[in-house]
Design a protein around this motif. Sequence first.
Motif, PDB file in Angstrom:
ATOM      1  N   ILE A 332       0.838  -1.204   0.000  1.00  0.00           N
ATOM      2  CA  ILE A 332       0.000   0.000   0.000  1.00  0.00           C
ATOM      3  C   ILE A 332       0.872   1.252   0.000  1.00  0.00           C
ATOM      4  N   TYR A 333       1.909   1.252   0.808  1.00  0.00           N
ATOM      5  CA  TYR A 333       2.808   2.407   0.867  1.00  0.00           C
ATOM      6  C   TYR A 333       3.445   2.662  -0.491  1.00  0.00           C
ATOM      7  N   ASP A 334       3.944   1.633  -1.125  1.00  0.00           N
ATOM      8  CA  ASP A 334       4.613   1.797  -2.413  1.00  0.00           C
ATOM      9  C   ASP A 334       3.654   2.312  -3.480  1.00  0.00           C
ATOM     10  N   ALA A 335       2.380   1.941  -3.377  1.00  0.00           N
ATOM     11  CA  ALA A 335       1.396   2.462  -4.316  1.00  0.00           C
ATOM     12  C   ALA A 335       1.224   3.962  -4.135  1.00  0.00           C
ATOM     13  N   VAL A 336       1.163   4.410  -2.887  1.00  0.00           N
ATOM     14  CA  VAL A 336       1.032   5.851  -2.619  1.00  0.00           C
ATOM     15  C   VAL A 336       2.294   6.581  -3.059  1.00  0.00           C
ATOM     16  N   TYR A 337       3.452   5.976  -2.819  1.00  0.00           N
ATOM     17  CA  TYR A 337       4.707   6.584  -3.283  1.00  0.00           C
ATOM     18  C   TYR A 337       4.714   6.737  -4.802  1.00  0.00           C
ATOM     19  N   GLU A 428       0.286  15.338  -1.976  1.00  0.00           N
ATOM     20  CA  GLU A 428       0.028  14.454  -0.838  1.00  0.00           C
ATOM     21  C   GLU A 428      -1.055  13.409  -1.112  1.00  0.00           C
ATOM     22  N   PRO A 429      -0.808  12.459  -1.994  1.00  0.00           N
ATOM     23  CA  PRO A 429      -1.799  11.400  -2.182  1.00  0.00           C
ATOM     24  C   PRO A 429      -1.860  10.492  -0.962  1.00  0.00           C
ATOM     25  N   GLY A 430      -2.971   9.775  -0.848  1.00  0.00           N
ATOM     26  CA  GLY A 430      -3.110   8.834   0.251  1.00  0.00           C
ATOM     27  C   GLY A 430      -4.103   7.737  -0.071  1.00  0.00           C
ATOM     28  N   ILE A 451       1.701  10.349   1.973  1.00  0.00           N
ATOM     29  CA  ILE A 451       3.054  10.893   1.827  1.00  0.00           C
ATOM     30  C   ILE A 451       2.892  12.306   1.272  1.00  0.00           C
ATOM     31  N   GLU A 452       3.467  13.267   1.953  1.00  0.00           N
ATOM     32  CA  GLU A 452       3.261  14.674   1.565  1.00  0.00           C
ATOM     33  C   GLU A 452       4.575  15.443   1.580  1.00  0.00           C
TER      34      GLU A 452
END
Length: 485
Positions: A332-337, A428-430, A451-452
Amino acid sequence: MAEQQSPETPEDEQPTEQRKNGLNPGVSDELAENMRSGWADTELRDLRPVEQAGHTARRRAALSERFPGERLVVPAGNLKTRSNDTEYSFRASVEYAYLTGDQTEDGVLVMEPRPGGGHNATLYLLPRSDRENGEFWLDGQGELWVGRRHSLAEAEQLYGMPCADVRTVAGVLREASGPVRVVRGHDAGVQAALTDKVTAERDEELRVFLSEARLVKDEFEIGELQKAVDSTVRGFEDVVRVLDKAEATSERYIEGTFFLRARVEGNDIGYGSICAAGPHATTLHWVRNDGPVRSGDLLLLDAGVETHSLYTADVTRTMPVNGRFTDLQRTIYDAVYEAQEAGIAAVRPGAKYLDFHRAAQRVLAAKLVEWGLLDGPVEKVLELGLQRRWTLHGTGHMLGMDVHDCAAARREAYAEGTLEPGMCLTVEPGLYFQSDDLTVPEEYRGIGVRIEDDLVVTEDGNRNLSAALPRRSADVEAWMAALRG
């Protein structure tokens, strides 16, 4: 907290309001006379102008050019009561601080039109406390209670314009003739003095102009934002170092740790810190910060230091409390990155403001389809906005003296406008999977990631002001490991 005392004197002579339960009901003539004398001359001479004085002068000149022949009134605002006789910390209105560099309560900037064109600016401020009538030690806002303030002569040196006693401004405004505009919502007394001279429509035009004037930042403003971000980076590092103490207490330990950095290096926090551990990370504006911090959960920290000139950072990092992402957390984190990378790449001069939002949303929509949470195609998902169940918010906003800066700007100048060099904004997507969301697999529930970063648009693209904080998942883990030893 000490309790002020007030004298028993006739109402027309009394400079202060007497406290009902004061221990000393009066002041003797001898004490009053004693307090009038024996004080050193503390006038400050040869002061240097505040750092932004040249910039504020140019801003006032632009304002003057936009509204020729009109009296313009911009108040700082007043103290607000927290409870009984205690007040909240004062923060001057953005419009006032932007045009003057001053931040004191009750101040009013008045720009009087000159017959030949242009304006004469006068800054109305409260002068030094009067020692003759006892105000300085008897009044709740006297200098022995709340601290020394600048004399009007000192203020003239600092802010580069004539200064006058603010206690006269209501009379000046009541007698004003010709067109007048005021920034509303900050000073009821100023508005009352102008009640028959202004209209809501004309005043809104003034507020909109001042909001749009801040869309493109000058070099001073960009420098202040970088200063705010640099302190914020150090604040995030402080938090990582004490996560074990947060685990032993609560999210409040994280909040307090970051606040210490903000108060030591800046004026304050720029907004309520979001210290959201575990499922609290799925609440966009979680500021209660009273929940547990557990190993194995993620911590979403959204916080920013505000500088002494009132420019704020706005940075978010999502990190594993124990220093290592689980496989699903990393996915999930890598997708937001990846979405943030797409958004950052779209920030450049000449691009539409919404381009970076659309780029990030496209990546997230594709991931949600890939994971089987939404049925494709991606274009259909985006057309219907179905990804918003889990993306929730816009991908960024303008940044400056307000964390959501330029909010009164016209839509065609902001959300539907074009990026220019000097504009500062967040990307800052989430993704947020609520604990009670039955449409996703159980293992997703309670995971929130944002991540912003804070960007300035440059002539050839953008510069990430917060690049000192790692963003890749592996880099976040390495950064945390290094800080925690």
